[in-house]
Motif scaffolding. Structure first.
Motif, PDB file in Angstrom:
ATOM      1  N   SER A 143       0.822  -1.211   0.000  1.00  0.00           N
ATOM      2  CA  SER A 143       0.000   0.000   0.000  1.00  0.00           C
ATOM      3  C   SER A 143       0.856   1.262   0.000  1.00  0.00           C
ATOM      4  N   ALA A 144       0.230   2.390  -0.388  1.00  0.00           N
ATOM      5  CA  ALA A 144       0.917   3.679  -0.387  1.00  0.00           C
ATOM      6  C   ALA A 144       0.859   4.341   0.989  1.00  0.00           C
ATOM      7  N   THR A 145       0.707   3.542   2.031  1.00  0.00           N
ATOM      8  CA  THR A 145       0.749   4.059   3.405  1.00  0.00           C
ATOM      9  C   THR A 145       2.210   4.145   3.854  1.00  0.00           C
ATOM     10  N   VAL A 146       2.465   4.809   4.974  1.00  0.00           N
ATOM     11  CA  VAL A 146       3.835   4.912   5.496  1.00  0.00           C
ATOM     12  C   VAL A 146       4.407   3.514   5.724  1.00  0.00           C
ATOM     13  N   GLU A 147       3.612   2.644   6.323  1.00  0.00           N
ATOM     14  CA  GLU A 147       4.084   1.287   6.609  1.00  0.00           C
ATOM     15  C   GLU A 147       4.317   0.489   5.326  1.00  0.00           C
ATOM     16  N   GLY A 148       3.435   0.685   4.338  1.00  0.00           N
ATOM     17  CA  GLY A 148       3.594   0.006   3.054  1.00  0.00           C
ATOM     18  C   GLY A 148       4.863   0.445   2.340  1.00  0.00           C
ATOM     19  N   GLN A 149       5.150   1.765   2.402  1.00  0.00           N
ATOM     20  CA  GLN A 149       6.364   2.315   1.775  1.00  0.00           C
ATOM     21  C   GLN A 149       7.608   1.807   2.477  1.00  0.00           C
ATOM     22  N   THR A 150       7.575   1.829   3.821  1.00  0.00           N
ATOM     23  CA  THR A 150       8.714   1.343   4.605  1.00  0.00           C
ATOM     24  C   THR A 150       9.008  -0.104   4.245  1.00  0.00           C
ATOM     25  N   THR A 151       7.947  -0.900   4.154  1.00  0.00           N
ATOM     26  CA  THR A 151       8.084  -2.319   3.829  1.00  0.00           C
ATOM     27  C   THR A 151       8.675  -2.493   2.425  1.00  0.00           C
ATOM     28  N   ALA A 152       8.205  -1.678   1.476  1.00  0.00           N
ATOM     29  CA  ALA A 152       8.699  -1.753   0.096  1.00  0.00           C
ATOM     30  C   ALA A 152      10.200  -1.479   0.048  1.00  0.00           C
ATOM     31  N   HIS A 153      10.642  -0.445   0.767  1.00  0.00           N
ATOM     32  CA  HIS A 153      12.069  -0.099   0.756  1.00  0.00           C
ATOM     33  C   HIS A 153      12.902  -1.182   1.430  1.00  0.00           C
ATOM     34  N   TYR A 154      12.375  -1.723   2.507  1.00  0.00           N
ATOM     35  CA  TYR A 154      13.097  -2.796   3.192  1.00  0.00           C
ATOM     36  C   TYR A 154      13.260  -4.001   2.255  1.00  0.00           C
ATOM     37  N   ILE A 155      12.194  -4.362   1.562  1.00  0.00           N
ATOM     38  CA  ILE A 155      12.246  -5.519   0.658  1.00  0.00           C
ATOM     39  C   ILE A 155      13.206  -5.253  -0.503  1.00  0.00           C
ATOM     40  N   ALA A 156      13.157  -4.020  -1.046  1.00  0.00           N
ATOM     41  CA  ALA A 156      14.060  -3.672  -2.149  1.00  0.00           C
ATOM     42  C   ALA A 156      15.514  -3.841  -1.711  1.00  0.00           C
ATOM     43  N   ASP A 157      15.824  -3.438  -0.476  1.00  0.00           N
ATOM     44  CA  ASP A 157      17.183  -3.620   0.059  1.00  0.00           C
ATOM     45  C   ASP A 157      17.549  -5.095   0.132  1.00  0.00           C
ATOM     46  N   ARG A 158      16.598  -5.879   0.654  1.00  0.00           N
ATOM     47  CA  ARG A 158      16.864  -7.316   0.822  1.00  0.00           C
ATOM     48  C   ARG A 158      17.042  -8.025  -0.528  1.00  0.00           C
ATOM     49  N   LEU A 159      16.427  -7.451  -1.578  1.00  0.00           N
ATOM     50  CA  LEU A 159      16.493  -8.090  -2.902  1.00  0.00           C
ATOM     51  C   LEU A 159      17.664  -7.582  -3.737  1.00  0.00           C
ATOM     52  N   ALA A 160      18.403  -6.616  -3.185  1.00  0.00           N
ATOM     53  CA  ALA A 160      19.455  -5.937  -3.963  1.00  0.00           C
ATOM     54  C   ALA A 160      20.475  -6.911  -4.545  1.00  0.00           C
ATOM     55  N   ASP A 161      20.771  -7.986  -3.834  1.00  0.00           N
ATOM     56  CA  ASP A 161      21.807  -8.923  -4.295  1.00  0.00           C
ATOM     57  C   ASP A 161      21.232 -10.139  -5.019  1.00  0.00           C
ATOM     58  N   ALA A 170       3.119   2.635  -9.110  1.00  0.00           N
ATOM     59  CA  ALA A 170       3.305   4.080  -9.064  1.00  0.00           C
ATOM     60  C   ALA A 170       1.990   4.826  -9.138  1.00  0.00           C
ATOM     61  N   GLN A 171       1.724   5.415 -10.331  1.00  0.00           N
ATOM     62  CA  GLN A 171       0.562   6.277 -10.499  1.00  0.00           C
ATOM     63  C   GLN A 171      -0.745   5.612 -10.113  1.00  0.00           C
ATOM     64  N   GLY A 172      -1.653   6.422  -9.630  1.00  0.00           N
ATOM     65  CA  GLY A 172      -3.008   5.928  -9.417  1.00  0.00           C
ATOM     66  C   GLY A 172      -3.246   5.422  -8.017  1.00  0.00           C
ATOM     67  N   VAL A 173      -2.179   5.033  -7.311  1.00  0.00           N
ATOM     68  CA  VAL A 173      -2.399   4.591  -5.937  1.00  0.00           C
ATOM     69  C   VAL A 173      -2.328   5.822  -5.043  1.00  0.00           C
ATOM     70  N   PRO A 174      -3.455   6.262  -4.475  1.00  0.00           N
ATOM     71  CA  PRO A 174      -3.434   7.474  -3.658  1.00  0.00           C
ATOM     72  C   PRO A 174      -2.598   7.273  -2.396  1.00  0.00           C
ATOM     73  N   ILE A 175      -1.993   8.370  -1.915  1.00  0.00           N
ATOM     74  CA  ILE A 175      -1.223   8.294  -0.676  1.00  0.00           C
ATOM     75  C   ILE A 175      -2.150   7.804   0.436  1.00  0.00           C
ATOM     76  N   GLY A 176      -1.716   6.824   1.156  1.00  0.00           N
ATOM     77  CA  GLY A 176      -2.553   6.259   2.216  1.00  0.00           C
ATOM     78  C   GLY A 176      -3.516   5.213   1.697  1.00  0.00           C
ATOM     79  N   GLY A 177      -3.439   4.957   0.363  1.00  0.00           N
ATOM     80  CA  GLY A 177      -4.423   4.054  -0.239  1.00  0.00           C
ATOM     81  C   GLY A 177      -4.111   2.577  -0.019  1.00  0.00           C
ATOM     82  N   GLU A 178      -5.118   1.825   0.300  1.00  0.00           N
ATOM     83  CA  GLU A 178      -4.946   0.382   0.414  1.00  0.00           C
ATOM     84  C   GLU A 178      -5.462  -0.268  -0.868  1.00  0.00           C
ATOM     85  N   LEU A 179      -4.717  -1.239  -1.350  1.00  0.00           N
ATOM     86  CA  LEU A 179      -4.989  -1.844  -2.653  1.00  0.00           C
ATOM     87  C   LEU A 179      -6.413  -2.380  -2.802  1.00  0.00           C
TER      88      LEU A 179
END
Ligand SMILES: [Zn+2]
Length: 197
Positions: A143-161, A170-179
């Protein structure tokens, strides 16, 4: 006895999301008036689902078979895995018919407030799947919530290697929006407009 049984059903129904004691009483009365046509079939269906439905060992989806129907479908693209918070999000993407790859259900988001860390989500399973040679892209659809964004960045880091492309809705998902609350068209557009992380 009869009153106790009724109270118990009302109390249980009142625990469903979006329902309180008042709407639970109305729902149970509604069921009692349709005992043969609705209440008994519902009781049987609930019991069957509780006994048969399991989490898919590969993606975490809920289905009566393991692996689930999505994982067993040979026509789907095994090179792309879409990461979602919950089974409801997987079902929303399936309803939108916008994605033909595979899924991975995390089981929630990282949340310092609720004490949910990486070990509480199926991130290890995702990293293992991402390392398979056949997998080329991981689309993070939290989701485009703070927790969803934090989770996305954490996963991207874990997948880096892992040697995979990592992208994000990206577009269309409102800030705070749940899928699960997005309409099908918005979901499809958001998926198409995903960007590399
Ligand atoms: Zn599955």
């Amino acid at each position: 006895m009869g009153e106790d049984a009724l109270d118990r059903v009302i109390q249980l129904v009142a625990r469903l999301p979006g329902l309180g004691p008042r709407s639970a009483r109305r729902a149970v009365l509604f069921l009692l008036k349709r005992r043969e046509s609705l209440m008994l079939p519902l009781a049987t269906a609930l019991s069957d689902a509780a006994n048969l439905v399991r989490n898919c060992a590969i993606c975490g989806n809920l289905d009566a078979t393991d692996p689930c129907a999505v994982c067993r479908d040979v026509k789907r693209d095994g090179a792309v895995i879409c990461v979602v918070e919950d089974v409801a999000d997987l079902w929303a993407l399936e309803r939108a018919m916008a994605f033909s790859g595979r899924y991975h259900v995390l089981g929630g988001t990282l949340s310092a407030l609720d004490g949910r860390g990486p070990e509480d989500l199926d991130i290890a399973g995702l990293v293992a799947r991402a390392k398979a040679p056949a997998v080329g892209e991981i689309v993070i659809a939290t989701s485009a919530t703070v927790e969803g964004q934090t989770t996305a960045h954490y996963i991207a880091d874990r997948l880096a290697d892992c040697g995979v492309k990592v992208s994000r809705l990206a577009q269309g998902v409102p800030i705070g929006g749940e899928l699960d609350y997005l309409d099908d068209g918005t979901l499809a557009a958001a998926l198409k407009a995903r960007r590399t992380m």
